[in-house]
Write an enzyme that holds these catalytic residues in place. Structure first.
Site, PDB file in Angstrom:
ATOM      1  N   GLY A   9       0.872  -0.952   0.065  1.00 47.51           N
ATOM      2  CA  GLY A   9       0.073  -0.001   0.083  1.00 47.51           C
ATOM      3  C   GLY A   9       0.803   1.218  -0.117  1.00 47.51           C
ATOM      4  O   GLY A   9       2.139   1.164  -0.372  1.00 47.51           O
ATOM      5  N   ARG A  10       0.344   2.260   0.601  1.00 47.05           N
ATOM      6  CA  ARG A  10       1.065   3.642   0.692  1.00 47.05           C
ATOM      7  C   ARG A  10       2.412   3.557   1.382  1.00 47.05           C
ATOM      8  O   ARG A  10       3.506   4.012   0.750  1.00 47.05           O
ATOM      9  CB  ARG A  10       0.289   4.785   1.396  1.00 47.05           C
ATOM     10  CG  ARG A  10      -1.097   5.312   0.643  1.00 47.05           C
ATOM     11  CD  ARG A  10      -1.687   6.391   1.438  1.00 47.05           C
ATOM     12  NE  ARG A  10      -1.775   6.227   2.522  1.00 47.05           N
ATOM     13  CZ  ARG A  10      -2.951   5.696   3.137  1.00 47.05           C
ATOM     14  NH1 ARG A  10      -4.155   5.585   2.183  1.00 47.05           N
ATOM     15  NH2 ARG A  10      -3.177   5.463   4.377  1.00 47.05           N
ATOM     16  N   SER A 121       6.812   5.883  11.013  1.00 47.67           N
ATOM     17  CA  SER A 121       6.298   7.061  11.009  1.00 47.67           C
ATOM     18  C   SER A 121       6.935   7.914   9.706  1.00 47.67           C
ATOM     19  O   SER A 121       8.298   7.541   9.544  1.00 47.67           O
ATOM     20  CB  SER A 121       6.418   7.968  12.185  1.00 47.67           C
ATOM     21  OG  SER A 121       5.621   9.372  11.927  1.00 47.67           O
ATOM     22  N   GLY A 123       5.053   9.065   7.141  1.00 48.55           N
ATOM     23  CA  GLY A 123       3.778   9.227   6.117  1.00 48.55           C
ATOM     24  C   GLY A 123       4.553   9.110   4.484  1.00 48.55           C
ATOM     25  O   GLY A 123       5.518   8.384   4.159  1.00 48.55           O
ATOM     26  N   LYS A 173       4.570   3.815  18.827  1.00 50.22           N
ATOM     27  CA  LYS A 173       3.837   4.381  17.710  1.00 50.22           C
ATOM     28  C   LYS A 173       2.584   4.774  17.936  1.00 50.22           C
ATOM     29  O   LYS A 173       2.134   5.737  17.649  1.00 50.22           O
ATOM     30  CB  LYS A 173       3.992   3.248  16.513  1.00 50.22           C
ATOM     31  CG  LYS A 173       3.218   3.971  15.262  1.00 50.22           C
ATOM     32  CD  LYS A 173       3.819   5.139  14.745  1.00 50.22           C
ATOM     33  CE  LYS A 173       3.300   5.613  13.418  1.00 50.22           C
ATOM     34  NZ  LYS A 173       2.123   5.213  12.796  1.00 50.22           N
ATOM     35  N   HIS A 176       2.885   8.049  19.925  1.00 47.64           N
ATOM     36  CA  HIS A 176       3.170   8.868  18.838  1.00 47.64           C
ATOM     37  C   HIS A 176       1.945   9.420  18.143  1.00 47.64           C
ATOM     38  O   HIS A 176       1.846  10.596  17.975  1.00 47.64           O
ATOM     39  CB  HIS A 176       4.274   8.412  17.808  1.00 47.64           C
ATOM     40  CG  HIS A 176       4.211   8.941  16.490  1.00 47.64           C
ATOM     41  ND1 HIS A 176       3.571   8.921  15.476  1.00 47.64           N
ATOM     42  CD2 HIS A 176       5.530   9.722  15.965  1.00 47.64           C
ATOM     43  CE1 HIS A 176       3.924   9.677  14.501  1.00 47.64           C
ATOM     44  NE2 HIS A 176       5.243  10.128  15.025  1.00 47.64           N
ATOM     45  N   ASN A 177       1.086   8.510  17.508  1.00 50.99           N
ATOM     46  CA  ASN A 177      -0.015   8.872  17.015  1.00 50.99           C
ATOM     47  C   ASN A 177      -1.077   9.710  17.798  1.00 50.99           C
ATOM     48  O   ASN A 177      -1.897  10.418  17.300  1.00 50.99           O
ATOM     49  CB  ASN A 177      -0.724   7.584  16.359  1.00 50.99           C
ATOM     50  CG  ASN A 177       0.030   7.041  15.069  1.00 50.99           C
ATOM     51  OD1 ASN A 177       1.258   7.706  14.998  1.00 50.99           O
ATOM     52  ND2 ASN A 177      -0.725   6.267  14.024  1.00 50.99           N
ATOM     53  N   GLU A 180       0.192  13.167  18.075  1.00 47.32           N
ATOM     54  CA  GLU A 180      -0.252  13.676  16.456  1.00 47.32           C
ATOM     55  C   GLU A 180      -1.549  14.180  16.690  1.00 47.32           C
ATOM     56  O   GLU A 180      -1.944  15.368  16.070  1.00 47.32           O
ATOM     57  CB  GLU A 180      -0.107  12.416  15.397  1.00 47.32           C
ATOM     58  CG  GLU A 180      -0.148  12.938  14.131  1.00 47.32           C
ATOM     59  CD  GLU A 180      -0.069  11.566  13.247  1.00 47.32           C
ATOM     60  OE1 GLU A 180      -1.049  10.923  12.714  1.00 47.32           O
ATOM     61  OE2 GLU A 180       1.073  11.058  12.938  1.00 47.32           O
TER      62      GLU A 180
END
Length: 303
Positions: A9-10, A121, A123, A173, A176-177, A180
């Site tokens: 995916g991305r 992380s 993106g 993580k 972290h999110n 965010e």
């Protein structure tokens, strides 16, 4: 090093491309063959089945999963537990819940397979700028992975770390999110307030741009906000709807379980829930930021 990436995916496709650019031999597999064909054209070895993934690697094999958290990852871990052998390494680079990671670690340990959880992380820009990697697991497995980690990070020395034992990478993580969530909500609310006082001659795009230079609140998220507002200050056509993918909820639940106050993260999560009802400019800002840094789908008013 030889490494397989399963899930293109991305993030998975960009991780594969960055590894290829660093000279690693990369085997790739995906449920749909389109991304496999694209990466094969870029130098990867495209594979159709997971059994073939394992057969294409020399021991100790390294298989890196970049799959959605939950049932999809669970199914892949179960399948690879039967395919991999003693000393092989299975990496989960998705946003899995750390408690699931701890459970899976015990299952794989019985087969002598190392399970490494990596919070990723960076993106969609991680391909060019490098990824931040929070690694959990045993030191022996991390040593094997080090060449790939150094290639994926912004530099061999910075942007990655072995942060703790099994589950630590996904836990870091998750938090972290959650942070965010709070940062994006603070920017969104402030910019909403700026926009509201148009009677003072305030222009939200100009304020966001000036904040980027020398201010104490400058950051990459602010850069992305200024970029978006420079293109469309009113964010016309963007629906005031902000999704949440789970990590914020897990962070809030963990804070409650540990009796730790996390009001900013909690309220940021609740703000996302409230965005699903009334029209909100702040929600538009958060939606745009998620699209700009992570490639998340951008809801529009035509939805």
């Amino acid at each position: 090093m030889d490494i397989a990436v399963v899930g293109l995916g991305r993030m998975g496709s960009r991780i594969s491309r960055r590894l290829l650019a660093a000279g690693h031999r990369v085997v790739v597999a995906n449920r749909s063959m389109g991304p496999v064909e694209e990466l094969s054209a870029a130098g990867a070895q495209g594979i159709a089945t997971r059994g073939e993934v394992v057969a294409a690697l020399d021991p100790p094999r390294v298989v890196w999963l970049m799959l959605p958290a939950g049932a999809v990852t669970e199914e892949a871990v179960t399948e690879f537990a039967d395919l991999l052998a003693l000393g092989d390494i299975l990496v989960d680079g998705g946003n899995s819940f750390y408690q699931d990671t701890l459970r899976r670690t015990s299952i794989l340990a019985n087969a002598g397979i190392h399970y490494v959880d990596i919070g990723v992380s960076g993106g969609i820009r991680g391909l060019h700028e490098g990824f931040c990697l929070m690694v959990g697991g045993v030191a022996e497995a991390v040593r094997v992975l080090r060449p790939a980690l150094e290639s994926l990070a912004p530099s061999p020395e910075l942007g990655w770390a072995h942060v703790g034992e099994h589950g630590a990478g996904h836990f870091a993580k998750m938090v972290h999110n959650g942070i965010e969530y709070g940062l994006m909500q603070a920017y969104a609310e402030g910019l909403d307030l700026i926009r509201f006082r148009g009677d003072l001659g305030l222009q939200v795009d100009r304020v966001a741009e000036v904040w980027r230079h020398g201010s104490v609140i400058r950051s990459w998220l602010l850069d992305l906000a200024a970029e978006a507002l420079g293109e469309d200050p009113l964010l016309d056509g963007v629906a005031a709807y902000v999704d949440d993918s789970g990590e914020g909820r897990w962070t809030v639940e963990e804070a409650i379980a540990q009796n730790i106050a996390a009001p900013v993260i909690t309220m940021a999560l609740l703000a996302r829930l409230s965005s699903r009802r009334p029209e909100s400019y702040a929600a538009k800002v958060v939606a745009v930021l998620r699209n700009r840094f992570g490639g998340h789908s951008l809801p529009t008013t035509t939805m």
